[in-house]
Enzyme design. Structure first.
Site, PDB file in Angstrom:
ATOM      1  N   ASP A 160      69.306 -60.615  26.342  1.00  0.00           N
ATOM      2  CA  ASP A 160      67.725 -61.341  27.679  1.00  0.00           C
ATOM      3  C   ASP A 160      68.604 -60.356  28.701  1.00  0.00           C
ATOM      4  OD1 ASP A 160      66.572 -61.981  25.191  1.00  0.00           O
ATOM      5  OD2 ASP A 160      66.721 -64.251  25.607  1.00  0.00           O
ATOM      6  N   ASP A 162      67.578 -62.684  31.437  1.00  0.00           N
ATOM      7  CA  ASP A 162      68.240 -64.169  32.466  1.00  0.00           C
ATOM      8  C   ASP A 162      69.076 -64.645  32.277  1.00  0.00           C
ATOM      9  OD1 ASP A 162      67.089 -64.741  30.515  1.00  0.00           O
ATOM     10  OD2 ASP A 162      65.692 -65.396  30.944  1.00  0.00           O
ATOM     11  N   TRP A 222      56.153 -66.025  24.402  1.00  0.00           N
ATOM     12  CA  TRP A 222      57.172 -66.186  23.541  1.00  0.00           C
ATOM     13  C   TRP A 222      57.237 -67.096  22.682  1.00  0.00           C
ATOM     14  CZ3 TRP A 222      58.243 -71.707  23.610  1.00  0.00           C
ATOM     15  CH2 TRP A 222      59.700 -71.603  23.959  1.00  0.00           C
ATOM     16  N   GLU A 225      59.794 -65.441  17.708  1.00  0.00           N
ATOM     17  CA  GLU A 225      60.953 -63.926  16.971  1.00  0.00           C
ATOM     18  C   GLU A 225      62.726 -64.798  16.691  1.00  0.00           C
ATOM     19  OE1 GLU A 225      61.342 -63.734  21.353  1.00  0.00           O
ATOM     20  OE2 GLU A 225      59.843 -64.421  19.996  1.00  0.00           O
ATOM     21  N   ASP A 226      62.821 -65.469  18.030  1.00  0.00           N
ATOM     22  CA  ASP A 226      64.314 -66.045  17.463  1.00  0.00           C
ATOM     23  C   ASP A 226      64.445 -66.665  16.352  1.00  0.00           C
ATOM     24  OD1 ASP A 226      65.215 -64.815  20.079  1.00  0.00           O
ATOM     25  OD2 ASP A 226      65.626 -65.752  20.841  1.00  0.00           O
ATOM     26  N   MET A 252      71.624 -69.396  33.157  1.00  0.00           N
ATOM     27  CA  MET A 252      69.836 -68.775  32.802  1.00  0.00           C
ATOM     28  C   MET A 252      69.925 -68.964  34.615  1.00  0.00           C
ATOM     29  SD  MET A 252      66.980 -70.664  30.599  1.00  0.00           S
ATOM     30  CE  MET A 252      67.092 -69.807  28.954  1.00  0.00           C
ATOM     31  N   HIS A 255      63.010 -68.482  36.181  1.00  0.00           N
ATOM     32  CA  HIS A 255      61.740 -67.465  35.943  1.00  0.00           C
ATOM     33  C   HIS A 255      60.652 -68.389  35.670  1.00  0.00           C
ATOM     34  CE1 HIS A 255      63.456 -67.961  31.644  1.00  0.00           C
ATOM     35  NE2 HIS A 255      62.873 -67.248  31.486  1.00  0.00           N
ATOM     36  N   ARG A 257      57.960 -68.455  32.865  1.00  0.00           N
ATOM     37  CA  ARG A 257      57.983 -68.179  31.646  1.00  0.00           C
ATOM     38  C   ARG A 257      56.730 -67.729  30.750  1.00  0.00           C
ATOM     39  NH1 ARG A 257      59.352 -73.242  27.387  1.00  0.00           N
ATOM     40  NH2 ARG A 257      60.688 -72.664  27.861  1.00  0.00           N
TER      41      ARG A 257
END
Length: 303
Positions: A160, A162, A222, A225-226, A252, A255, A257
């Protein structure tokens, strides 16, 4: 008699000279072969001496021009290969991306020096979703994997944009597979939220990644998928490996979301069986636009 003797001496001289040249050339060939063997046996160390351990991430934004002027070891495309030893892996760093230029610069500013100190052969690929469809992180990863695999990478790190590493002993070279690298993130108080988590940053070898059929192509926006990737991993009876909590630490970046995937809970219900038909095997995509910049290779993708 004198003339014949002279001719024989000359012939003998040429023969000796020829043998001398042959011996010289043979020795030269052996020397070159020895050098190659020495290179092959001179594998870069797992933990190079110049690793320092805990580091404070530099979270200041800077320009691409500034980064290019400092990272002089890079070749076009964000590529590096050590010269003094043979790298253990040829690593592809795959970063899904859209409209996060400041985060990308901060990540590159921190990540390139770490990969360089780890003496990895690596290339950074920025997987830009070029269309305006909902962000599809899993599909970007699958396409990035397919494209990077064409260049004989042996290790693939899904990263990722971030997440900034806080320790240069988080080895990016697929020491195990799958290896969940971002075990301890500051926003989770440096604690693993749940046992089977695979989100954030993870390293995979080709065998295991293709065994689980890659990422799902179905999850957009968001979330989900993980967890789906975790289900695929469990379904294939693969272990998730991690470095100790004191090492695998990340910051992190703040940001906004992406909109939440409201269908994620329903989609996860059949993850353990759907993985066989949803992933690399079902991936359909147009050939992406490939652009090689000094700091990275941009892969522009229409999902």
């Amino acid at each position: 008699m004198h003339r014949h003797a002279k001719r024989n001496i000359c012939t003998l001289f040429v023969t000796i000279l020829g043998l001398s040249l042959l011996v010289f050339c043979t020795n030269l060939t052996l020397l070159t072969s020895d050098q190659e063997d020495a290179y092959d046996s001179n594998i870069c160390p797992k933990y190079p001496r110049n690793l320092v351990g805990t580091i404070t991430p530099n979270l200041a934004d800077t320009s691409y021009k500034d980064l290019e002027s400092r990272f002089t070891w890079l070749r076009t495309g964000g590529h590096y290969t050590p010269t003094g030893c043979k790298p253990r892996e040829r690593v592809a760093i795959l970063i899904p991306f859209r409209n996060r230029g400041n985060h990308l610069r901060i990540l590159l500013n921190n990540l390139h020096p770490i990969l360089y100190r780890q003496q990895l052969g690596y290339t950074i690929y920025v997987l830009k979703q070029a269309d305006e469809k909902p962000f599809n992180r899993g599909k970007l990863f699958n396409i990035g994997y397919k494209e990077a695999k064409k260049f004989n990478h042996t290790c693939f790190v899904f990263h990722d944009v971030d997440l900034i590493p806080e320790n240069d002993k988080i080895l990016y070279g697929c020491v195990r597979s799958p290896m969940h690298l971002s075990r301890a993130v500051d926003t989770f108080n440096y604690k693993l939220p749940y046992k089977n988590m695979l989100g954030g940053v993870a390293a995979w070898k080709t065998k295991e990644f293709e065994q689980v059929n890659g990422w799902s192509n179905l999850f957009v926006n968001w979330g989900g998928e993980d967890d789906d990737l975790s289900c695929r991993t469990i379904a294939n009876k693969l272990s998730i490996f991690r470095f100790p909590n004191s090492v695998a630490r990340y910051t992190m970046l703040k940001h906004r979301r992406t909109p939440v995937n409201t269908a994620r809970h329903r989609q996860l219900k059949d993850s353990y069986t759907r993985y066989k038909i949803d992933g690399l095997s079902s991936l359909v995509y147009l050939s992406p636009k490939i652009q090689r910049y000094p700091l990275f290779t941009m892969v522009s993708i229409n999902t």
